[in-house]
Design an enzyme around this catalytic site. Structure first.
Site, mmCIF file in Angstrom:
data_model
loop_
_atom_site.group_PDB
_atom_site.id
_atom_site.type_symbol
_atom_site.label_atom_id
_atom_site.label_comp_id
_atom_site.label_asym_id
_atom_site.label_seq_id
_atom_site.Cartn_x
_atom_site.Cartn_y
_atom_site.Cartn_z
ATOM 1 N N GLY A 232 -1.403 65.530 94.832
ATOM 2 C CA GLY A 232 -1.134 66.618 93.896
ATOM 3 C C GLY A 232 0.157 67.338 94.240
ATOM 4 C CB ALA A 235 1.992 75.094 95.697
ATOM 5 N N GLY A 237 -1.104 71.234 98.266
ATOM 6 C CA GLY A 237 -1.168 70.491 99.526
ATOM 7 C C GLY A 237 -1.023 71.425 100.725
ATOM 8 C CD GLU A 254 0.150 59.327 99.390
ATOM 9 O OE1 GLU A 254 1.341 59.530 99.088
ATOM 10 O OE2 GLU A 254 -0.246 58.300 99.972
ATOM 11 C CB CYS A 288 4.012 61.066 92.057
ATOM 12 S SG CYS A 288 3.534 59.382 92.468
HETATM 13 P P1 NAD Z 1 -2.547 69.924 91.499
HETATM 14 O O1 NAD Z 1 -2.080 70.121 92.898
HETATM 15 O O2 NAD Z 1 -2.487 71.058 90.570
HETATM 16 O O3 NAD Z 1 -4.088 69.428 91.496
HETATM 17 C C1 NAD Z 1 -4.492 68.254 92.171
HETATM 18 C C2 NAD Z 1 -5.969 68.377 92.508
HETATM 19 O O4 NAD Z 1 -6.170 69.439 93.422
HETATM 20 C C3 NAD Z 1 -6.871 68.661 91.323
HETATM 21 O O5 NAD Z 1 -8.045 67.897 91.456
HETATM 22 C C4 NAD Z 1 -7.147 70.155 91.473
HETATM 23 O O6 NAD Z 1 -8.364 70.562 90.867
HETATM 24 C C5 NAD Z 1 -7.228 70.284 92.979
HETATM 25 N N1 NAD Z 1 -6.983 71.630 93.523
HETATM 26 C C6 NAD Z 1 -6.288 72.652 92.950
HETATM 27 N N2 NAD Z 1 -6.278 73.726 93.791
HETATM 28 C C7 NAD Z 1 -6.966 73.349 94.893
HETATM 29 C C8 NAD Z 1 -7.290 74.016 96.105
HETATM 30 N N3 NAD Z 1 -6.905 75.279 96.364
HETATM 31 N N4 NAD Z 1 -8.012 73.349 97.034
HETATM 32 C C9 NAD Z 1 -8.383 72.057 96.819
HETATM 33 N N5 NAD Z 1 -8.127 71.391 95.687
HETATM 34 C C10 NAD Z 1 -7.418 72.024 94.732
HETATM 35 O O7 NAD Z 1 -1.736 68.664 90.946
HETATM 36 P P2 NAD Z 1 -1.782 68.031 89.475
HETATM 37 O O8 NAD Z 1 -1.097 68.946 88.543
HETATM 38 O O9 NAD Z 1 -3.145 67.546 89.202
HETATM 39 O O10 NAD Z 1 -0.884 66.726 89.708
HETATM 40 C C11 NAD Z 1 0.492 66.652 89.465
HETATM 41 C C12 NAD Z 1 1.260 66.702 90.778
HETATM 42 O O11 NAD Z 1 0.822 65.662 91.641
HETATM 43 C C13 NAD Z 1 2.759 66.477 90.604
HETATM 44 O O12 NAD Z 1 3.446 67.369 91.421
HETATM 45 C C14 NAD Z 1 2.969 65.041 91.095
HETATM 46 O O13 NAD Z 1 4.263 64.777 91.573
HETATM 47 C C15 NAD Z 1 1.929 64.946 92.173
HETATM 48 N N6 NAD Z 1 1.531 63.562 92.383
HETATM 49 C C16 NAD Z 1 1.793 62.975 93.588
HETATM 50 C C17 NAD Z 1 1.450 61.639 93.786
HETATM 51 C C18 NAD Z 1 1.690 60.951 95.094
HETATM 52 O O14 NAD Z 1 1.128 59.874 95.300
HETATM 53 N N7 NAD Z 1 2.483 61.490 96.004
HETATM 54 C C19 NAD Z 1 0.841 60.923 92.762
HETATM 55 C C20 NAD Z 1 0.588 61.568 91.549
HETATM 56 C C21 NAD Z 1 0.932 62.892 91.372
#
Ligand code: NAD
Length: 481
Positions: A232, A235, A237, A254, A288
């Site tokens: 995700g 921030a 992460g 990731e 991503c």
């Molecule tokens: P996000 O960080 O908003 O959410 C990802 C997940 O985390 C969701 O399931 C969400 O419900 C959960 N989450 C949110 N707050 C949390 C917390 N405080 N504690 C634990 N879990 C929590 O990301 P998104 O908008 O779903 O995804 C898009 C982002 O992901 C983009 O920045 C993209 O670049 C990145 N991404 C990275 C990869 C990679 O392999 N490196 C792959 C795909 C997407």
């Protein structure tokens, strides 16, 4: 029994979705509905898991782990193969559900689901063996690999099946049990997949719970969960890493990548421009590793830009669900964020050479491909990942300068380099501070290549044989002779 007709019929309204705990679908008191990004109509009821559901899932996983951790390689390989078969038998259902929740075309969604099955098949043949590290007259030292325990997996919405499956298969192939939380923007495909997979796995080995940030927080703080694999934003992460210190969980992060694409002066533009367009615009840039900053050698900048504008016209707002490569933005939150980036470009007077039209003409969160020529290096569109079909095209003359500009702190995930001179490409790649560099290819992770971020793009990684190391505890055996 799965709560859907599994004969491949398109029985939309008959689909029901449950959390899956201890091998069984668990009904929920509270639900939410995702908005279809093409029609803006609400989809099915998605269950919201409670803290009690999480405790029950952890208890079931703890029971299952006692046996699963001792499973043989052959038993795990058989299990991952059987899960692949479950996916392939249900491609139509999973692809349809994922298409609705993400806005992808039928073609794109089906491709994702089939690729999810390949990931399982790949790990059917790839395992970590014990390795002799040292030997003398007195001792043999081996590295062996053991499962860590209960994995909490947390995934994003852009590739709900593939990005979740990577975590699930990595956990199962290494003898871990996994509880996964999909994004609340795209819960359906994973809920259905987990439910269907119960027919071939012991209860408690693979479970799914749907919820948002609150449930994610509970998972990262839960003392019964031993490691977290998260994909995700940076921030979130960072927040997860903080939470995991409290119980000292192992963590894979990731995260996002503000990936640079470097086009050298010796390329064949007719070959390269379509690849770069795909790198930037596939799935409306919601990838991503997408090319998020395109750096083109000044000597061919104007020709490149003209050709990219032409190529971008193939990525059109197309309500044909079979359109192979372009889609609306998957949810309103990402759409509003993307509109903000376009508005920032307009407000600052940056040169938008095509697109820029964010007023929707019909239903759906569409943004037409938008190309911005030479915005300043410190502009929002260059500094931050767009995660949308809006891309800056910049120019360079000195290799050292373009490498320095490519290496932003938030650009540690991927980069691409285009030049027919492979020695030069490898020299540039060696200086790029990102986990993967694609040479003369647009950016797509491959199941056999380790994939992880550098700097702000993450910790650890997955995929390939080395990915399994991040799901394993290395245990050293020191054997006296
Ligand atoms: P996000 O960080 O908003 O959410 C990802 C997940 O985390 C969701 O399931 C969400 O419900 C959960 N989450 C949110 N707050 C949390 C917390 N405080 N504690 C634990 N879990 C929590 O990301 P998104 O908008 O779903 O995804 C898009 C982002 O992901 C983009 O920045 C993209 O670049 C990145 N991404 C990275 C990869 C990679 O392999 N490196 C792959 C795909 C997407």
């Amino acid at each position: 029994m799965p709560s859907v007709e599994t004969n491949g019929s398109n029985g939309d309204s008959s689909y029901k979705f449950f959390n899956v705990i201890d091998g069984k679908p668990r009904p929920s008191k509270d639900h939410h509905q995702v908005i279809d990004p093409r029609t803006e109509e609400p989809l099915w009821d998605a269950p919201i898991a409670t803290p009690q559901d999480l405790d029950d899932a952890v208890a079931a996983a703890t029971r299952a782990f006692k046996t699963w951790k001792n499973s043989t390689t052959a038993e795990r390989q058989k299990a991952v193969h059987e899960v692949a078969e479950v996916i392939l038998k249900n491609v139509d259902i999973l692809a349809e559900v994922q298409m609705r929740e993400t806005g992808k075309s039928k073609t794109m969604s089906k491709f994702d689901v089939e690729r999810a099955a390949w990931h399982f098949e790949y790990y059917r043949n790839v395992t970590l063996e014990d390795e002799l590290q040292y030997e003398d007259d007195t001792v043999q030292i081996y590295s062996t690999h053991q499962p860590i325990g209960i994995l909490g997996a947390i995934s994003p919405w852009n590739f709900p099946m593939i990005l979740s499956v990577i975590k699930v298969v990595s956990a199962l192939a290494t003898g871990n049990c996994v509880i996964i939380k999909p994004s609340p923007f795209t819960p359906y495909s994973l809920l259905k997949f987990c439910e269907l997979a119960q027919s071939v796995l012991p209860p408690g080995v693979f479970q799914v719970l749907n919820g948002g940030a609150e449930l994610g927080e509970q998972m990262t703080l839960h003392p019964g969960i031993h490691h977290i694999s998260f994909t995700g934003t940076i921030a979130v992460g960072q927040r997860i890493l903080q939470n995991c210190t409290k119980t000292l969980k192992k963590v894979i992060l990731e995260l996002a990548g503000n990936n640079a694409c470097i086009v050298c002066e010796d390329v064949d533009l007719a070959k390269v421009v379509p690849l770069v367009a795909s790198g930037a615009l596939f799935h409306a840039g919601q990838v991503c590793v997408a090319s998020k900053r395109i750096y083109v050698h000044e000597s061919l900048y104007d020709r490149f830009l003209d050709m990219l504008v032409e190529e971008s016209k193939k990525y059109v707002v197309d309500d044909d669900e079979n359109s192979p490569a372009f889609s609306p933005l998957s949810n309103k939150v990402n759409y509003d964020r993307a509109v903000g980036i376009v508005e920032d470009c307009k407000k600052n007077g940056y040169k938008i050479v095509t697109g820029g039209d964010v007023k929707p003409t019909g239903k759906g969160y569409w943004i037409t491909p938008t190309i911005v020529s030479k915005p300043p290096e410190d502009s929002l569109i260059v500094r931050e990942e767009q995660f949308a079909p809006i891309v800056p095209v910049l120019s360079w003359t000195s290799e050292a300068d373009v490498i320095a500009r490519a290496n932003l702190d938030n650009a540690g995930l991927g980069a691409s380099v285009y030049t027919p001179d492979l020695a030069r490409a490898r020299k540039i790649a060696a200086q790029l501070e990102s986990g993967t560099v694609w040479i003369n290819q647009f950016e797509r992770p491959h199941h056999a290549g380790f994939f992880g971020g550098w700097k702000l793009s993450g910790y650890g990684g997955e995929l390939g044989k080395e990915g399994l190391l991040h799901y394993s505890q290395i245990k050293t055996l020191q054997i006296a002779k």
